[in-house]
Every structure is written in structure tokens, then in C-alpha cells.
Design a protein around this motif. Structure first.
Motif, mmCIF file in Angstrom:
data_model
loop_
_atom_site.group_PDB
_atom_site.id
_atom_site.type_symbol
_atom_site.label_atom_id
_atom_site.label_comp_id
_atom_site.label_asym_id
_atom_site.label_seq_id
_atom_site.Cartn_x
_atom_site.Cartn_y
_atom_site.Cartn_z
ATOM 1 N N LEU A 1 0.783 -1.249 -0.003
ATOM 2 C CA LEU A 1 -0.050 -0.058 0.064
ATOM 3 C C LEU A 1 0.931 1.163 0.010
ATOM 4 O O LEU A 1 0.063 2.547 0.134
ATOM 5 N N LYS A 2 2.106 1.320 -0.138
ATOM 6 C CA LYS A 2 2.863 2.335 -0.084
ATOM 7 C C LYS A 2 2.408 3.310 -1.198
ATOM 8 O O LYS A 2 2.640 4.693 -0.811
ATOM 9 N N GLU A 3 2.311 3.040 -2.218
ATOM 10 C CA GLU A 3 1.718 4.177 -3.371
ATOM 11 C C GLU A 3 0.536 4.802 -3.064
ATOM 12 O O GLU A 3 0.356 5.850 -3.452
ATOM 13 N N ARG A 4 -0.194 4.208 -1.948
ATOM 14 C CA ARG A 4 -1.332 4.787 -1.491
ATOM 15 C C ARG A 4 -1.187 5.752 -0.035
ATOM 16 O O ARG A 4 -2.053 5.891 0.292
ATOM 17 N N ALA A 5 -0.057 5.352 0.431
ATOM 18 C CA ALA A 5 0.160 6.089 1.709
ATOM 19 C C ALA A 5 -0.317 7.379 1.877
ATOM 20 O O ALA A 5 -0.744 7.817 3.034
ATOM 21 N N TYR A 6 -0.469 8.362 0.812
ATOM 22 C CA TYR A 6 -0.604 9.630 0.980
ATOM 23 C C TYR A 6 -1.949 10.126 0.406
ATOM 24 O O TYR A 6 -2.406 11.248 0.145
ATOM 25 N N ASP A 7 -2.816 8.979 0.151
ATOM 26 C CA ASP A 7 -3.953 9.031 -0.252
ATOM 27 C C ASP A 7 -5.001 9.693 0.916
ATOM 28 O O ASP A 7 -4.563 9.728 2.015
ATOM 29 N N ASP A 8 -6.299 10.361 0.355
ATOM 30 C CA ASP A 8 -6.998 11.108 1.337
ATOM 31 C C ASP A 8 -8.026 10.169 1.933
ATOM 32 O O ASP A 8 -9.163 10.355 1.734
ATOM 33 N N GLY A 9 -7.336 9.287 2.866
ATOM 34 C CA GLY A 9 -8.300 8.363 3.393
ATOM 35 C C GLY A 9 -7.760 7.370 4.369
ATOM 36 O O GLY A 9 -6.637 7.367 4.229
ATOM 37 N N ALA A 10 -8.354 6.646 5.286
ATOM 38 C CA ALA A 10 -7.582 5.628 5.902
ATOM 39 C C ALA A 10 -7.509 4.434 5.342
ATOM 40 O O ALA A 10 -7.667 4.037 4.007
ATOM 41 N N LEU A 11 -6.422 3.546 5.767
ATOM 42 C CA LEU A 11 -5.949 2.418 5.117
ATOM 43 C C LEU A 11 -5.729 1.378 6.045
ATOM 44 O O LEU A 11 -5.349 1.542 7.433
ATOM 45 N N PRO A 12 -6.014 0.177 5.699
ATOM 46 C CA PRO A 12 -5.759 -0.977 6.522
ATOM 47 C C PRO A 12 -4.482 -1.360 6.891
ATOM 48 O O PRO A 12 -3.359 -1.203 6.038
ATOM 49 N N ILE A 13 -4.122 -1.730 8.202
ATOM 50 C CA ILE A 13 -2.700 -2.208 8.494
ATOM 51 C C ILE A 13 -2.783 -3.537 9.094
ATOM 52 O O ILE A 13 -1.688 -3.797 9.525
ATOM 53 N N GLY A 14 -3.750 -4.236 8.782
ATOM 54 C CA GLY A 14 -3.764 -5.529 9.302
ATOM 55 C C GLY A 14 -4.547 -5.616 10.564
ATOM 56 O O GLY A 14 -4.807 -4.532 11.488
ATOM 57 N N GLU A 15 -4.772 -6.881 11.307
ATOM 58 C CA GLU A 15 -5.670 -7.113 12.356
ATOM 59 C C GLU A 15 -6.892 -6.161 12.427
ATOM 60 O O GLU A 15 -7.250 -5.854 13.735
ATOM 61 N N ASP A 16 -7.615 -5.955 11.524
ATOM 62 C CA ASP A 16 -8.611 -5.206 11.210
ATOM 63 C C ASP A 16 -8.650 -3.714 12.010
ATOM 64 O O ASP A 16 -9.567 -3.207 12.441
ATOM 65 N N GLN A 17 -7.461 -3.316 11.746
ATOM 66 C CA GLN A 17 -7.102 -1.993 12.243
ATOM 67 C C GLN A 17 -6.698 -1.009 10.970
ATOM 68 O O GLN A 17 -6.470 -1.565 9.863
ATOM 69 N N THR A 18 -6.664 0.383 11.288
ATOM 70 C CA THR A 18 -6.509 1.106 10.482
ATOM 71 C C THR A 18 -5.376 2.450 10.555
ATOM 72 O O THR A 18 -5.218 2.529 11.794
ATOM 73 N N ILE A 19 -4.779 2.774 9.590
ATOM 74 C CA ILE A 19 -3.999 4.150 9.662
ATOM 75 C C ILE A 19 -4.843 5.129 9.496
ATOM 76 O O ILE A 19 -5.550 5.104 8.512
#
Length: 218
Positions: A48-66
Motif C-alpha cells: 500500500l506504499k503508493e497509496r500512503a498519501y491518499d486522502d483516506g484511512a488504510l488497513p494495517i492488518g488485524e482489522d485496524q487502520t492508519i
């Protein structure tokens, strides 16, 4: 990572700060500079590195998000940090919010309930040179009493009520930012004053629910 890749990510980060954060009204320059200084792409899964600066939350595993970059900036700005604070974070996740805070305050104490995320975040933050962050594996519902009182508390998962122990561990004059609610969540600012706690609902948000004791207290 090559110098060209780092330069490309820096361009993406500058655009994120300019468009997603500054244009949406985040006025505190120190917050914007901290967001610019933290390489968000190092806090997301490799695919997901290419989406790191998208305008939204991203999954980080274990059903959690950044969290969405704007929300990170908004919550940080609401704490009104000056530079010498001791801050408690409940919900380390990837460690991104802690890294942003570490550029703004003296000490960050952060608690994560998911073992794999706590371990990964601690290793990541140490590798990146953040020596003013302490990571603890555990349930943050009752805070971190040994290091209280805190000048500020930030919670990155949503309980359906405000945990009393977190308020108790906030010093007089301190501020807490926390998402509260089940279906309808609001980012809530609390300011601990001499004669009580002032509470303000700021904006509607959507966070993962706080697990552990918070759910047992519902």
C-alpha cells in the motif's frame, strides 16, 4: 529505498500537506511541519506504499487502520501542543500518530492492545530513531497510571463513552481528543478545568471501535 523513490514520496507528502491539510484549515504550522516530516509510506503495508498519501484511512492488518491524514492533523492540532508536554496515546496502531506527536512534544507514551501491532510499531519507531516514544502492549482503557498526569491524551479508537481513568490521568489544563460513539461517532475535545471538564463535539468521524475493557463497560 533509492534516493529517487524518497524524493518522489517527499513530493507526494508535500502535496498531502498542502491539499489535504492546509487547505482544510489546519492553521498550526508546527502540526503541518510534523506531518511533512514523517514518512507516512513507512507506516503502511508494503503493498500500500503508493497509496500512503491518499486522502483516506488504510488497513494495517488485524482489522485496524492508519487514520486519514487530515484526521491525524486535526486531532493533533486540537491538543494545542507547545513542545514540552508528556502525551498519552491509546491505540498505537502502526505508530504513525505517535511519530507525528514525537516531533511536537517531549515524551509520548502509547498503548496498543494487539500484540503484533505493538511489536511492529515499537520496532519501526526504534529503527526510525524516535527515542522519545515508549510503546506498551496492553489495554489502554485505564491509561498508564505510572506516568500520569499527562498534559494531553489522544485516543485513536472509539469507545461508546469517555473512559473515566483517562480523564483522571489528565492534568488540570490538559486536553483530550477522543472519538466517541457506536453508529454515530463524534470527535470530542475535553479540557480539564479547575471546576470540572469542558466537553465539545468537533466533527463526525468513523474510527474502529475500542476493544478490551471498553466493550465490557458498555
Amino acid at each position: 529505498m533509492s534516493a529517487d523513490e524518497e524524493a518522489r514520496f517527499l513530493i507526494m507528502r508535500k502535496r498531502m500537506v498542502r491539499i489535504q491539510i492546509e487547505r482544510r484549515g489546519i492553521k498550526e504550522r508546527r502540526v503541518r511541519d510534523a506531518m511533512l516530516g514523517v514518512p507516512r509510506h513507512l507506516f503502511v503495508p508494503a503493498h500500500l506504499k503508493e497509496r500512503a498519501y491518499d486522502d483516506g484511512a488504510l488497513p494495517i492488518g488485524e482489522d485496524q487502520t492508519i487514520s486519514q491524514p487530515y484526521i491525524v492533523a486535526k486531532m493533533t492540532e486540537l491538543l494545542a501542543l507547545k513542545g514540552d508536554e508528556r502525551v498519552l496515546e491509546v491505540g498505537t496502531g502502526s505508530g504513525y500518530q505517535a511519530a507525528v506527536l514525537a516531533r511536537l512534544v517531549r515524551e509520548v507514551y502509547t498503548i496498543e492492545i494487539v500484540p503484533s501491532l505493538a511489536l511492529q510499531a515499537e520496532e519501526r519507531l526504534k529503527r526510525m530513531g524516535y527515542d522519545n516514544i515508549r510503546v506498551r502492549l496492553g489495554d489502554g482503557y485505564r491509561g498508564w497510571k505510572e506516568h500520569a498526569p499527562f498534559d494531553a491524551v489522544i485516543v485513536t479508537a472509539a469507545p461508546d463513552h469517555i473512559p473515566t481513568k483517562l480523564v483522571e490521568q489528565l492534568r488540570e489544563g490538559g486536553r483530550m481528543v477522543i472519538p466517541v460513539g457506536n453508529v454515530n461517532q463524534y470527535l470530542t475535545l475535553l479540557v480539564k478545568e479547575k471546576d470540572g471538564v469542558r466537553e465539545e463535539q468537533v466533527i463526525p468521524v468513523r474510527f474502529v471501535p475500542m476493544t478490551g475493557e471498553a466493550q465490557a463497560q458498555e
